[in-house]
Design an enzyme around this catalytic site. Structure first.
Site, PDB file in Angstrom:
ATOM      1  N   GLU A  55     -32.191  40.564  30.535  1.00 63.36           N
ATOM      2  CA  GLU A  55     -32.245  39.160  30.122  1.00 63.36           C
ATOM      3  C   GLU A  55     -30.923  38.439  30.364  1.00 63.36           C
ATOM      4  OE1 GLU A  55     -32.427  36.492  26.009  1.00 63.36           O
ATOM      5  OE2 GLU A  55     -33.139  38.551  25.948  1.00 63.36           O
TER       6      GLU A  55
ATOM      7  N   ASP B   7     -33.250  40.664  24.222  1.00 59.68           N
ATOM      8  CA  ASP B   7     -32.903  40.589  22.805  1.00 59.68           C
ATOM      9  C   ASP B   7     -34.151  40.789  21.945  1.00 59.68           C
ATOM     10  OD1 ASP B   7     -30.215  40.055  23.247  1.00 59.68           O
ATOM     11  OD2 ASP B   7     -30.473  37.876  23.186  1.00 59.68           O
TER      12      ASP B   7
ATOM     13  N   TYR C  91     -30.999  13.535  42.916  1.00 59.09           N
ATOM     14  CA  TYR C  91     -29.938  12.573  43.211  1.00 59.09           C
ATOM     15  C   TYR C  91     -30.360  11.569  44.276  1.00 59.09           C
ATOM     16  CZ  TYR C  91     -26.412  14.563  40.182  1.00 59.09           C
ATOM     17  OH  TYR C  91     -25.707  14.965  39.070  1.00 59.09           O
TER      18      TYR C  91
END
Length: 389
Positions: A221, A275, A122
Site C-alpha cells: 500500500e 494497513d 490546463y
C-alpha cells in the site's frame, strides 16, 4: 460509414457495458458518428438538441461477476443509462463539457499525441475557464466520454501520470519489431529503495518483455513500506516482486502493470500488504475487484490479490496497544460502504466488523516495535504459513 452508423451505440440496443480498447482511427470514427447523429436530429423536420445517453456509474448500476471454478470476482456496470441534457439546468454544463473534451481528444488523436489528465486540464482551463475551473470537472467529463463512446481513456489519447514503482526479481525489456541486441533489460533488483518508476504509457507496458525467477508478487500500500522492503532487499529473502501505487491504485502505474504481470506469470500468487483499517481494505479491494469509480473500465484490470496483512490476528499478537489509534469518521464511512458491497467475501467482512467494533486501527509501521528488520521476517512467516485470504 453506413455500417458504423447502424452499429452506433447512440441508436442501438447494445448490451455491452465495457470500454473497448481501440485504435485512434476507430475512436475518431466513433466521435464522427456521434457528431453526425447529433446533427441529424438537429436538422430533422422537428429539430431538437438530443441528449447524451451515458452508462450510469452509480453504485445501483454495479454488478458482481463471480468465476464458476475459481474464487475470482470483479465489479462491472450493467445496462442502465443516465443522460446529459442541454435543456436541464443541472446537466447543461456537463453536456457542453462532454463535447469540448470530445473535440480536444479528436485533435489529440489526429496529431498522434498522448496527454495526461493534468495536461488536458490546463489546456481546457485556458480555453474555457468557466467550464473547467478544476481538475475534478475534467476527470468527470473524461469518464462521461468513456461512458458515451464505450472506449478506454487510453484509446482517447489520455495516459496516466507515472506514479507507481516496482522492485525485486524482475527483468524488463521493451519489445521492438526490429531486433536491437544492444538494448539492455532493466533489472528491478538493482534500482535501489525507490524502485523502478512505472510508465503511464499503456502501449509501452503492454509490449514489455518480462522475465523473473520470483515466486510471489507483493502489492504494498505505502511507498515508505515499499522503500523499507526494497532497501532491505527482502526480495532476496523471499523470491518476490514488490509493487506499490503509493496509496490508492491508479489505472496504469499499478493496476494495469499488476494485471500485465498476472498475465505474464499466471501461476504466481499476488499478496497484498495494507494497513489494518477500512482504507487499507478498500485499496486491496480496488486491486482485487475493480471500482465503480473506474466506470466502464472497472473490471478490466482486476487481479486475484490475496490479503496477506495486516490482519486482526497480527494486531492481537504483534502490535502493542500504544500503537493503535481510533477510527476516524472517514474510516467508518468507508467501512459502511464496504460492508454494503455484494463483492466483499465473508472473511473480509469479519475483519472489517472487528475494526468497527473495536473502534481501532493500526498501520504497518506498528510492526517496527520489534525492530526495523522485523518486517521481512513478518512477511516470510506469513507466506510460509500460507496465512493469507
Amino acid at each position: 460509414m453506413e455500417e458504423l452508423w447502424k452499429s452506433s451505440i447512440f441508436f442501438s440496443d447494445q448490451s455491452l457495458c465495457d470500454a473497448d480498447i481501440l485504435s485512434p482511427q476507430e475512436v475518431r470514427a466513433r466521435i464522427e458518428v456521434a457528431v453526425l447523429n447529433f446533427l441529424k436530429v438537429l436538422n430533422a423536420p422537428t429539430p431538437e438538441i438530443s441528449d447524451l445517453p451515458l452508462i450510469s456509474r452509480k453504485s445501483s448500476n454495479s454488478r458482481v461477476s463471480r468465476g464458476l471454478l475459481t474464487d475470482v470476482s470483479w465489479i462491472f456496470l450493467s445496462q442502465s443509462f443516465c443522460k446529459r441534457s442541454l435543456m436541464r439546468e443541472n446537466t447543461a454544463k456537463s453536456f457542453v463539457r462532454v463535447w469540448m473534451v470530445m473535440k480536444m481528444c479528436y485533435q489529440i488523436l489526429l496529431q498522434e499525441k498522448r496527454v495526461t489528465q493534468r495536461e488536458l486540464f490546463y489546456k481546457l482551463l485556458c480555453d474555457s475557464p468557466d467550464y473547467f475551473p478544476s481538475q475534478l470537472q475534467v476527470n468527470g467529463t473524461i469518464q462521461d466520454l468513456v461512458a458515451l463512446l464505450r472506449c478506454s481513456r487510453f484509446s482517447l489519447g489520455i495516459m496516466a501520470s507515472g506514479r507507481g514503482a516496482v522492485a525485486g526479481r524482475l527483468l524488463l525489456q521493451a519489445h521492438f519489431f526490429v531486433k536491437t541486441p544492444n538494448t539492455e533489460a532493466v533489472d528491478c533488483s538493482t534500482c535501489g529503495s525507490s524502485g523502478y518508476a512505472i510508465s503511464g504509457d499503456l502501449n509501452l507496458l503492454e509490449k514489455l518483455i518480462m522475465k523473473t525467477d520470483a515466486r510471489y508478487i507483493i502489492v504494498v500500500e505505502k511507498h515508505a513500506i515499499f522503500q523499507r522492503l526494497a532497501e532491505d532487499c527482502v526480495f532476496n529473502q523471499i523470491p518476490s516482486i514488490l509493487i506499490t501505487a503509493k496509496g490508492y491504485p491508479d489505472i496504469a502505474t499499478s493496476r494495469f502493470f499488476l494485471h500485465r504481470m498476472s498475465r505474464a506469470f499466471p501461476e504466481m500468487p499476488i499478496l497484498g500488504l495494507v494497513d489494518w483499517n477500512p482504507a487499507g481494505l478498500a485499496i486491496l479491494c480496488t486491486y482485487k475487484f475493480g471500482s465503480i469509480g473506474m466506470g466502464l473500465e472497472a473490471y478490466r484490470y482486476a487481479c486475484n490479490v490475496k490479503w496477506l496483512g495486516m490482519r486482526m490476528d497480527d494486531i492481537s499478537q504483534l502490535v502493542p496497544e500504544e500503537s493503535l489509534s481510533n477510527l476516524k469518521p472517514k474510516d467508518l464511512q468507508i467501512a459502511k460502504s464496504l460492508l454494503s458491497s455484494d463483492v466483499l467475501q465473508d472473511s473480509y467482512k469479519e475483519e472489517l466488523a472487528t475494526m468497527v467494533e473495536s473502534g481501532r486501527r493500526a498501520e504497518i509501521e506498528a510492526l517496527y516495535f520489534h525492530g526495523y528488520e522485523f518486517l521481512g521476517k513478518y512477511l516470510a512467516t506469513k507466506i510460509v504459513q500460507a496465512n493469507y485470504i
